[in-house]
Design an enzyme around this catalytic site. Structure first.
Site, mmCIF file in Angstrom:
data_model
loop_
_atom_site.group_PDB
_atom_site.id
_atom_site.type_symbol
_atom_site.label_atom_id
_atom_site.label_comp_id
_atom_site.label_asym_id
_atom_site.label_seq_id
_atom_site.Cartn_x
_atom_site.Cartn_y
_atom_site.Cartn_z
ATOM 1 N N SER A 58 0.812 -1.223 0.000
ATOM 2 C CA SER A 58 0.000 0.000 0.000
ATOM 3 C C SER A 58 0.845 1.273 0.000
ATOM 4 O O SER A 58 0.347 2.351 -0.336
ATOM 5 C CB SER A 58 -0.938 -0.002 1.202
ATOM 6 O OG SER A 58 -0.207 -0.180 2.396
ATOM 7 N N ASP A 85 -2.927 6.963 11.273
ATOM 8 C CA ASP A 85 -2.064 6.321 10.275
ATOM 9 C C ASP A 85 -0.759 7.102 10.211
ATOM 10 O O ASP A 85 -0.692 8.171 9.598
ATOM 11 C CB ASP A 85 -2.745 6.293 8.901
ATOM 12 C CG ASP A 85 -1.915 5.525 7.865
ATOM 13 O OD1 ASP A 85 -0.737 5.197 8.172
ATOM 14 O OD2 ASP A 85 -2.429 5.263 6.768
ATOM 15 N N HIS A 93 1.384 5.615 6.223
ATOM 16 C CA HIS A 93 1.124 6.180 4.893
ATOM 17 C C HIS A 93 1.210 7.701 4.958
ATOM 18 O O HIS A 93 1.243 8.283 6.030
ATOM 19 C CB HIS A 93 -0.250 5.735 4.400
ATOM 20 C CG HIS A 93 -0.365 4.254 4.271
ATOM 21 N ND1 HIS A 93 -0.807 3.452 5.288
ATOM 22 C CD2 HIS A 93 -0.061 3.436 3.249
ATOM 23 C CE1 HIS A 93 -0.768 2.188 4.901
ATOM 24 N NE2 HIS A 93 -0.307 2.138 3.664
#
Ligand SMILES: *[C@@H]1O[C@H](CO)[C@@H](O)[C@H](O)[C@H]1NC(C)=O
Ligand SMILES: *[C@@H]1O[C@H](CO)[C@@H](O)[C@H](O)[C@H]1NC(C)=O
Ligand SMILES: *[C@@H]1O[C@H](CO)[C@@H](O)[C@H](O)[C@H]1NC(C)=O
Ligand SMILES: *[C@@H]1O[C@H](CO)[C@@H](O)[C@H](O)[C@H]1NC(C)=O
Ligand SMILES: *[C@@H]1O[C@H](CO)[C@@H](O)[C@H](O)[C@H]1NC(C)=O
Ligand SMILES: *[C@@H]1O[C@H](CO)[C@@H](O)[C@H](O)[C@H]1NC(C)=O
Ligand SMILES: *[C@@H]1O[C@H](CO)[C@@H](O)[C@H](O)[C@H]1NC(C)=O
Length: 449
Positions: free
Chosen positions: A176, A425, A428
């Site tokens: 990802s 998060d 990311h």
């Protein structure tokens, strides 16, 4: 919903806003962050001639049609930065031909002209990365650019990039974080030409876009381990049983297509932190963080080294020789906890060099990557020389605790009425954000070929 989101997956297209992930191994995986001894490896200098800068140096106003970039032509060369530092568009005459520069050793300096695109000008930013739309209040993190010591890198030039890759096919292969990266690349490229999506798999993890007027194809291939993995997850990403990893088989999802690509960016790593059962020669050889299974604990180093060795052997022995850019480990910036127990990343400025040196697991994983990469390139005879290059984003990413989505992976997490205990998060990255720099660097690797 009481379910936990897990950072490695990023998101599922199907539930675009709320991530619902619950793995049986949640706690064990977290503990793995702490178990490895520190072994900091130094920078690996990559020679790079300033010729690439010259060829890439074009007037800023020529770059695409983005409003911000256009405005920047007047503000690029402000006196805001140290006078000894070359300006954004380097003066060709002043850069010595002989000078070698390590693109990956440098610092973040203020960039008053700001990002190349915004949440308004790029429609390819996916919800969990779209910090602006999701209501992140501070803007400072958008006004930095990477400045290698001893040279300068021009900003990404979409038109020039697309001219170089006309009729070519490019793949980004990995997890990802690669998906995060490809969104940035598409946002930057879409200033020159908007792509058309021509393929996606059922859950939008592997996708392909075409840029018709340049006949350029860009593929995103979901292969989080790069090697063969049997993943037992349901549609919500819930794990039914341990992952099973085959350390002697590559993931055919990308190897089957390898010969069709002219350029490849490849990277993995984060998924190796998960609980998994390891296989070699069709025999279980051990496990990482399995409880109650009576299997040998193999740790992280053995499987990751094996996987990378297999990856690089495939690349160097393959007759097909695309330009392969291997990107290094991405550090996370969870503080005051990990992703599953309230860790946050609410800093609003980059670190200064030396202020944060990464966690033990970062040192371990990057060291394995560098060592395996160097083994692969050392063996690579000139006759069959692979076009294998390192994109060492580790140190520049380490310095950007301010660049993550944090709570703004979800839409307006602190709006009144919502409970503010949102999971962060810190792995990311916001877009626009520091990942855009990875593409500035790729542009250099491409032009330097
Ligand atoms: C972009 O972000 C701003 C807030 O930063 C918001 O006001 C605007 O609605 C967003 N635009 C889109 C298209 O989401
Ligand atoms: C791209 O392909 C077309 C059709 O095959 C060809 O005419 C053109 O010269 C090619 N351009 C480049 C830059 O290779
Ligand atoms: C597009 O590029 C491919 C090679 O990747 C080439 O075979 C094809 O002829 C090109 N098509 C056009 C219309 O230029
Ligand atoms: C665990 O595995 C070892 C070696 O395979 C075996 O000797 C031992 O009996 C096993 N223990 C249990 C509790 O199954
Ligand atoms: C950042 O988060 C920590 C808790 O994790 C909190 O103590 C601190 O006040 C926060 N800082 C800001 C600027 O919100
Ligand atoms: C070069 O590659 C070819 C085909 O893979 C192989 O047969 C040959 O032995 C290689 N030469 C060297 C020096 O590695
Ligand atoms: C938010 O959650 C905390 C504990 O998680 C709870 O004590 C509090 O009452 C909740 N607030 C609202 C507005 O739901």
């Amino acid at each position: 919903m009481g379910s936990k989101w897990e950072p490695w997956n990023g998101f599922h297209r199907k539930n675009n806003h709320i991530l619902v992930k619950l793995f049986a191994s949640v706690l064990l995986v977290g503990i793995s962050f702490r178990l490895f001894s520190s072994d900091s490896s130094g920078l690996v200098p990559v020679s790079w001639s300033t010729e690439a800068v010259e060829r890439a140096a074009v007037p800023v106003a020529d770059v695409g049609d983005g409003e911000i970039r256009k405005d920047s032509s007047s503000t690029d060369n402000t006196g805001n930065v140290d006078a000894s530092i070359p300006e954004t568009t380097p003066d060709i005459e002043e850069v010595s031909q002989e000078e070698k520069c390590d693109l990956f050793n440098g610092e973040w300096i203020p960039n008053p002209s700001g990002p190349a695109y915004t949440n308004e000008s790029c429609k390819f930013i996916e919800a969990p990365q779209n910090c602006m739309t999701n209501g992140r209040p501070d803007r400072g993190y958008l006004y930095w650019r990477w400045k290698p010591y001893g040279c300068d890198i021009p900003l990404f030039n979409a038109k020039r990039f697309l001219d170089v890759v006309r009729n070519k096919s490019w793949a980004l292969i990995g997890d990802s974080i690669l998906r995060n990266h490809v969104q940035s690349l598409i946002c930057l490229l879409s200033k020159a030409e908007e792509p058309v999506e021509v393929y996606h798999d059922a859950d939008y993890k592997s996708r392909r876009w075409h840029f018709p007027s340049h006949n350029f194809t860009l593929s995103l291939i979901w292969a989080p381990f790069l090697i063969r993995a049997d993943i037992f997850e349901n549609d919500d990403g819930e794990s039914k049983s341990e992952l099973e990893l085959h350390l002697d088989m590559l993931d055919t999802k990308w190897t089957n297509q390898y010969n069709s690509f002219d350029y490849i960016v490849i990277s993995g790593g984060q998924w190796f932190l998960k609980t998994a059962i390891y296989w070699e020669k069709n025999t279980v050889i051990g496990c990482h963080y399995c409880t109650g299974k009576n299997l040998t604990e193999v740790g992280l180093e053995y499987p990751y080294r094996k996987a990378l060795h297999l990856l690089f052997s495939f690349i160097t022995s393959s007759i097909h020789k695309p330009l392969v850019i291997y990107r290094t480990w991405t550090p996370d910036h969870f503080e005051n906890g990990e992703w599953f127990n309230g860790g946050t990343c609410n800093r609003t400025d980059p670190y200064k060099k030396g202020e944060f040196n990464g966690k033990d697991v970062d040192h371990l994983m990057r060291r394995i990557e560098i060592e395996e990469f160097e083994k692969a390139t050392a063996l690579d005879g000139s006759e069959n020389s692979s076009r294998l290059k390192l994109l060492d984003t580790y140190h520049l990413s380490l310095l950007r605790p301010d660049g993550h989505s944090g709570p703004y992976r979800t839409y307006r997490p602190f709006d009144s009425g919502k409970n503010a205990t949102v999971q962060n998060d810190c792995l990311h990255w916001c877009l626009p954000g520091p990942v855009d720099t990875w593409n500035d660097l790729i542009m250099q690797l491409l032009l330097n070929e």
